[in-house]
Design an enzyme around this catalytic site. Structure first.
Site, PDB file in Angstrom:
ATOM      1  N   ASP A  20      -2.492  -1.699   5.141  1.00 27.88           N
ATOM      2  CA  ASP A  20      -1.281  -2.299   4.547  1.00 27.88           C
ATOM      3  C   ASP A  20      -1.311  -2.125   2.903  1.00 27.88           C
ATOM      4  O   ASP A  20      -2.154  -2.224   2.344  1.00 27.88           O
ATOM      5  CB  ASP A  20      -0.788  -3.425   4.901  1.00 27.88           C
ATOM      6  CG  ASP A  20       0.901  -3.703   4.629  1.00 27.88           C
ATOM      7  OD1 ASP A  20       1.510  -2.831   4.723  1.00 27.88           O
ATOM      8  OD2 ASP A  20       1.061  -4.981   3.944  1.00 27.88           O
ATOM      9  N   SER A  21      -0.076  -2.234   2.454  1.00 28.12           N
ATOM     10  CA  SER A  21      -0.111  -2.194   0.758  1.00 28.12           C
ATOM     11  C   SER A  21      -0.294  -3.661   0.408  1.00 28.12           C
ATOM     12  O   SER A  21      -0.492  -3.798  -0.746  1.00 28.12           O
ATOM     13  CB  SER A  21       1.401  -1.744   0.265  1.00 28.12           C
ATOM     14  OG  SER A  21       2.287  -2.754   0.910  1.00 28.12           O
ATOM     15  N   CYS A  83       2.038  -0.270   7.462  1.00 26.51           N
ATOM     16  CA  CYS A  83       2.993  -0.214   6.242  1.00 26.51           C
ATOM     17  C   CYS A  83       4.112   0.796   6.534  1.00 26.51           C
ATOM     18  O   CYS A  83       3.712   1.915   6.837  1.00 26.51           O
ATOM     19  CB  CYS A  83       2.289   0.122   5.182  1.00 26.51           C
ATOM     20  SG  CYS A  83       3.129   0.519   3.430  1.00 26.51           S
ATOM     21  N   GLU A 162       4.498 -11.260  -2.197  1.00 34.72           N
ATOM     22  CA  GLU A 162       3.234 -11.158  -2.723  1.00 34.72           C
ATOM     23  C   GLU A 162       2.929 -12.257  -3.613  1.00 34.72           C
ATOM     24  O   GLU A 162       1.773 -12.642  -3.844  1.00 34.72           O
ATOM     25  CB  GLU A 162       2.884  -9.735  -3.235  1.00 34.72           C
ATOM     26  CG  GLU A 162       2.919  -8.699  -2.321  1.00 34.72           C
ATOM     27  CD  GLU A 162       1.623  -8.593  -1.492  1.00 34.72           C
ATOM     28  OE1 GLU A 162       0.501  -9.131  -2.031  1.00 34.72           O
ATOM     29  OE2 GLU A 162       1.725  -8.044  -0.303  1.00 34.72           O
ATOM     30  N   CYS A 195      10.039  -3.279   7.081  1.00 38.80           N
ATOM     31  CA  CYS A 195       8.613  -3.345   5.954  1.00 38.80           C
ATOM     32  C   CYS A 195       8.039  -4.635   6.680  1.00 38.80           C
ATOM     33  O   CYS A 195       8.371  -5.544   6.900  1.00 38.80           O
ATOM     34  CB  CYS A 195       9.120  -3.725   4.621  1.00 38.80           C
ATOM     35  SG  CYS A 195       7.681  -4.240   3.308  1.00 38.80           S
ATOM     36  N   HIS A 197       5.945  -6.677   5.280  1.00 41.45           N
ATOM     37  CA  HIS A 197       6.050  -8.015   4.581  1.00 41.45           C
ATOM     38  C   HIS A 197       7.175  -8.914   5.277  1.00 41.45           C
ATOM     39  O   HIS A 197       7.027 -10.049   5.002  1.00 41.45           O
ATOM     40  CB  HIS A 197       6.333  -7.515   3.136  1.00 41.45           C
ATOM     41  CG  HIS A 197       5.275  -7.345   2.393  1.00 41.45           C
ATOM     42  ND1 HIS A 197       4.536  -5.970   2.471  1.00 41.45           N
ATOM     43  CD2 HIS A 197       4.393  -7.931   1.421  1.00 41.45           C
ATOM     44  CE1 HIS A 197       3.487  -5.945   1.789  1.00 41.45           C
ATOM     45  NE2 HIS A 197       3.426  -6.916   1.269  1.00 41.45           N
TER      46      HIS A 197
END
Length: 280
Positions: A20-21, A83, A162, A195, A197
């Protein structure tokens, strides 16, 4: 077409790789561990270069391949691209060039939305790249051609998560501002978190959209798909293993602080080993 040769000689104890990013893919890892408790996992989050959603297609392809090449050294038996941006832009390349099964998160999420919607109108929120790719719209229409879709990019969400600021009081303002246009459409009854996240702030999202919409993460469906792929290719872990040895290995290219906090407080991955690595 993927061909796995010499099935009997394959070491079934090999780990499943997850990329994943950043920290978002932990939502998928958590679900994979829940559904596949006997499997080993190694996770790589490219936090240093996150978010991918605003990067060029070429950058996303380069960064994704760098993560894949790093994980290949661990002899992974399946790759999960946790991702949405990388799934939208690089999944087909990965499938064509790797000799192991590769699973993305978009098609499982689309299937879940088709099962959920009663009004036939599904909203998708994601990064700019994911929304611009129309990957979810296409996946939904491949299943149900007459489906109505509304897609909105939420570029503030990933930096919010993040940085760890999603627990602060002004986080709800960011979510309300980002989802205002979706709330104005009366017949949307299903919202895809496009997403990985975004499930970390799912309670805030559900608070903003209210009972009008069912909010879906692709993590559960992705876990089911990985289980199906393991069965199809006869790759399930078949040995009796010590559960204490099955805690995932978590790698990150950036700061360990947010990873440490999220993996423990949200996903209860307290025993998972966490290490900083470099892809550059």
């Amino acid at each position: 077409m993927l061909i796995i040769k010499n099935q009997r000689r394959i070491n079934l104890d090999r780990p499943i790789g997850v990329i994943d990013s950043g920290v978002g893919g932990l939502t998928v890892l958590h679900e994979l561990k829940r559904q596949l408790p006997k499997e080993r996992f190694i996770y790589l989050g490219d936090t240093l270069r996150c978010p991918y959603g605003s990067k060029s297609d070429q950058e996303v392809q380069q960064y994704t391949w760098e993560m894949v090449h790093y994980l290949i050294q661990f002899d992974i038996k399946v790759l999960v691209v946790a991702c949405n941006t990388a799934t939208a832009l690089v999944l087909d390349q990965l499938k064509e060039n790797l000799s192991i099964p590769v699973i993305g998160v978009i098609e499982p999420g689309a299937r879940a939305a088709i099962k959920s919607t009663e009004t036939n109108h599904v909203a998708i929120i994601g990064t700019e790249n994911t929304v611009n790719s129309q990957a979810y719209d296409l996946a939904l229409r491949n299943i149900k051609p007459n489906i109505n879709t509304t897609s909105v990019s939420c570029p503030e969400f990933v930096p919010l998560i993040e940085s760890g600021r999603f627990v602060e009081s002004d986080a709800i303002d960011v979510v309300e501002r980002s989802l205002a246009s979706i709330k104005e459409v009366y017949d949307i009854d299903t919202l895809i978190l496009g997403c990985t996240h975004y499930p970390i702030i799912q309670p805030l999202i559900e608070q903003v959209v209210g009972d009008q919409m069912t909010v879906l993460s692709s993590a559960i469906e992705t876990g089911s798909e990985v289980s199906t792929v393991l069965t199809f290719y006869n790759l399930h872990q078949s040995q009796t293993v010590d559960e204490t040895s099955l805690e995932p290995v978590i790698l990150t290219t950036g700061s360990l602080h947010v990873f440490e906090r999220i993996k423990e407080e949200i996903f209860q991955l307290k025993s998972a080993s966490l290490k900083q690595i470099s892809l550059i």
